[in-house]
Design a protein around this motif. Structure first.
Motif, short mmCIF file in Angstrom:
data_model
loop_
_atom_site.label_atom_id
_atom_site.label_comp_id
_atom_site.label_asym_id
_atom_site.label_seq_id
_atom_site.Cartn_x
_atom_site.Cartn_y
_atom_site.Cartn_z
N GLU A 93 76.42 89.72 88.11
CA GLU A 93 75.36 89.00 87.42
C GLU A 93 74.43 88.30 88.42
OE1 GLU A 93 72.91 87.45 84.51
OE2 GLU A 93 74.40 89.08 84.41
N SER A 94 75.00 87.79 89.51
CA SER A 94 74.16 87.13 90.52
C SER A 94 73.16 88.09 91.13
CB SER A 94 75.02 86.50 91.62
OG SER A 94 75.76 87.50 92.32
N THR A 95 73.53 89.36 91.22
CA THR A 95 72.62 90.39 91.75
C THR A 95 71.48 90.63 90.77
OG1 THR A 95 74.36 91.48 93.02
CG2 THR A 95 72.46 92.81 92.43
N LEU A 96 71.80 90.78 89.51
CA LEU A 96 70.76 91.00 88.50
C LEU A 96 69.78 89.83 88.46
CD1 LEU A 96 73.01 92.48 85.66
CD2 LEU A 96 71.24 93.72 86.93
N CYS A 97 70.31 88.62 88.55
CA CYS A 97 69.45 87.43 88.54
C CYS A 97 68.53 87.41 89.76
CB CYS A 97 70.29 86.17 88.50
SG CYS A 97 71.13 85.89 86.92
N ALA A 98 69.08 87.77 90.93
CA ALA A 98 68.27 87.79 92.15
C ALA A 98 67.16 88.84 92.07
CB ALA A 98 69.17 88.06 93.36
N LEU A 99 67.47 90.00 91.51
CA LEU A 99 66.46 91.04 91.33
C LEU A 99 65.37 90.59 90.36
CD1 LEU A 99 68.84 94.14 91.05
CD2 LEU A 99 67.18 93.74 92.89
N GLU A 100 65.78 90.01 89.26
CA GLU A 100 64.81 89.50 88.28
C GLU A 100 63.87 88.48 88.91
OE1 GLU A 100 66.53 89.51 83.82
OE2 GLU A 100 67.65 88.24 85.22
N GLN A 101 64.43 87.56 89.69
CA GLN A 101 63.62 86.50 90.28
C GLN A 101 62.64 87.05 91.31
OE1 GLN A 101 63.82 83.27 89.03
NE2 GLN A 101 61.84 83.20 90.11
N LEU A 102 63.06 88.06 92.06
CA LEU A 102 62.15 88.67 93.03
C LEU A 102 60.92 89.24 92.32
CD1 LEU A 102 64.55 90.55 95.48
CD2 LEU A 102 63.00 88.66 96.07
N GLN A 103 61.15 89.92 91.21
CA GLN A 103 60.01 90.49 90.47
C GLN A 103 59.14 89.39 89.87
OE1 GLN A 103 61.57 93.83 87.93
NE2 GLN A 103 60.21 94.98 89.28
N LYS A 104 59.77 88.37 89.33
CA LYS A 104 58.99 87.25 88.77
C LYS A 104 58.12 86.60 89.83
CE LYS A 104 62.23 85.99 85.07
NZ LYS A 104 63.24 85.00 84.60
N ASP A 105 58.60 86.61 91.09
CA ASP A 105 57.86 85.99 92.18
C ASP A 105 56.85 86.95 92.82
OD1 ASP A 105 59.25 83.67 91.74
OD2 ASP A 105 60.70 84.01 93.35
N GLY A 106 56.70 88.13 92.24
CA GLY A 106 55.65 89.03 92.68
C GLY A 106 55.99 90.00 93.79
N TYR A 107 57.29 90.13 94.11
CA TYR A 107 57.68 91.10 95.14
C TYR A 107 57.86 92.48 94.52
CZ TYR A 107 58.61 87.07 98.12
OH TYR A 107 58.48 85.92 98.87
N LYS A 108 57.47 93.51 95.25
CA LYS A 108 57.71 94.89 94.82
C LYS A 108 59.16 95.25 95.10
CE LYS A 108 53.38 95.82 93.75
NZ LYS A 108 52.98 96.03 92.34
N LEU A 109 59.82 95.85 94.12
CA LEU A 109 61.21 96.29 94.26
C LEU A 109 61.27 97.80 94.28
CD1 LEU A 109 63.27 94.02 91.81
CD2 LEU A 109 62.73 93.65 94.22
N VAL A 110 61.91 98.33 95.30
CA VAL A 110 62.13 99.76 95.43
C VAL A 110 63.63 100.01 95.48
CG1 VAL A 110 61.63 101.85 96.75
CG2 VAL A 110 60.01 99.94 96.79
N ILE A 111 64.15 100.78 94.55
CA ILE A 111 65.55 101.19 94.62
C ILE A 111 65.61 102.44 95.48
CG2 ILE A 111 67.59 101.93 93.34
CD1 ILE A 111 66.73 99.00 92.88
N ALA A 112 66.25 102.32 96.63
CA ALA A 112 66.35 103.42 97.60
C ALA A 112 67.80 103.88 97.63
CB ALA A 112 65.88 102.95 98.98
N SER A 113 68.09 104.95 96.91
CA SER A 113 69.47 105.34 96.67
C SER A 113 69.73 106.79 97.05
CB SER A 113 69.79 105.13 95.18
OG SER A 113 71.08 105.60 94.86
N GLY A 114 71.00 107.07 97.31
CA GLY A 114 71.42 108.46 97.46
C GLY A 114 71.48 109.18 96.13
N ARG A 115 71.59 108.41 95.04
CA ARG A 115 71.61 109.02 93.71
C ARG A 115 70.22 109.52 93.33
NH1 ARG A 115 75.77 106.07 89.61
NH2 ARG A 115 77.04 104.90 91.11
N ALA A 116 70.21 110.53 92.48
CA ALA A 116 68.93 111.11 92.05
C ALA A 116 68.40 110.39 90.82
CB ALA A 116 69.11 112.60 91.77
N PHE A 117 68.14 109.10 90.98
CA PHE A 117 67.60 108.32 89.87
C PHE A 117 66.20 108.80 89.49
CE2 PHE A 117 70.38 104.63 91.36
CZ PHE A 117 71.25 104.73 90.28
N ARG A 118 65.89 108.65 88.23
CA ARG A 118 64.53 108.81 87.72
C ARG A 118 64.24 107.60 86.83
NH1 ARG A 118 61.64 113.62 89.40
NH2 ARG A 118 63.21 115.21 89.86
#
Length: 267
Positions: A23-48
């Motif tokens: 949950e602390s990870t989800l909260c940190a991700l949410e706050q980064l976006q609220k503060d205007g940072y761009k989030l890029v998920i860079a994974s070995g998985r083939a996410f879409r």
């Protein structure tokens, strides 16, 4: 411009010990976006964009995806890059792992198949076996599919053998906790995918914060203006990083973000 965060998924966001995102990870991700940072998920998985982790739903929408170790790049919902295995190379790899009875996994989204279900059951942890890969005809169908990356879920000896046999690929080890290695065409990698995102936003490496844990992250962590290794990261990754955060299951991602914010504040 504000820094862009490039964030790995497995054992950086998603814990393979608890089989969930803290949950602390989800909260940190949410706050980064609220503060205007761009989030890029860079994974070995083939996410879409239409196959994001269930825990993200209604909470987090990444600005970009660098998936399958840089083979697939989506920026603000638009596909900008797809780079797959050469068909002849793909066929030879699929044949070879069957001949050697190695456990190769491939798939997109939540659908997985394997070269050897028996071998998978031998070496997979109880939690990993929740993947429930298919075999037989499902594996044979891979010969006709476009594959951006594969996962060799086998021993270090098997990984070394496949790497030696196919020098036109890169096998990126996941460490003792997860085991196995991502397998990608030699010309692919998260750095290549990151460059697409950087060009789009007119960013330089100084604008990049990278957070990860395994060998498919090390080049990105080294190239970034500030690279962070999780406390559960492989030794080589920790040595390459500017900062080593706490373990993922000890609020490590929140710690990583806190340190990144400190560094940003100094600029």
């Amino acid at each position: 411009m504000k820094p862009i965060f490039f964030i790995d998924y497995d054992n950086t966001i998603f814990s393979h010990q608890t089989w969930q995102i803290p949950e602390s990870t989800l909260c940190a991700l949410e706050q980064l976006q609220k503060d205007g940072y761009k989030l890029v998920i860079a994974s070995g998985r083939a996410f879409r964009n239409n196959s994001l982790p269930e825990e993200f739903q209604g909470r987090i929408t990444p600005d970009c995806l660098v998936s399958a170790n840089g083979a697939i790049v989506e920026i603000e919902g638009k596909l900008v890059k797809e780079k797959y295995f050469d068909k002849d190379l793909q066929r030879r790899i699929l044949d070879y792992v069957v001949e050697k009875n190695y456990c190769l996994l491939s798939g997109q989204g939540n659908d997985w198949c394997t070269s050897s279900i028996e071998r998978f059951k031998e070496i997979a942890s109880p939690k990993q076996q929740q993947l429930l890969p298919k075999s037989g005809d499902a594996y044979k169908a891979l010969y006709e599919k476009q594959i951006p990356s594969m996962f060799l879920a086998d021993t270090k000896e098997a990984i070394a053998d496949v790497q030696e046999h196919f020098p036109e690929t890169k096998l990126l080890c996941m460490g003792d906790e997860l085991g196995g290695a991502d397998m990608i065409p030699k010309e692919n990698g998260k750095v290549k995918g990151a460059k697409c995102v950087m060009d789009y936003y007119h960013a330089s490496w100084d604008d990049i914060i990278a957070i990860g844990d395994s060998m498919n992250d090390i080049e990105l962590i080294q190239a970034a203006g500030f690279g962070i290794a999780m406390g559960n990261a492989m030794d080589e990754v920790q040595e390459a990083a500017d900062y080593v955060a706490k373990h993922i299951d000890q609020n490590g991602f929140a710690d990583a973000v806190s340190k990144a914010r400190e560094e940003i504040a100094k600029r």
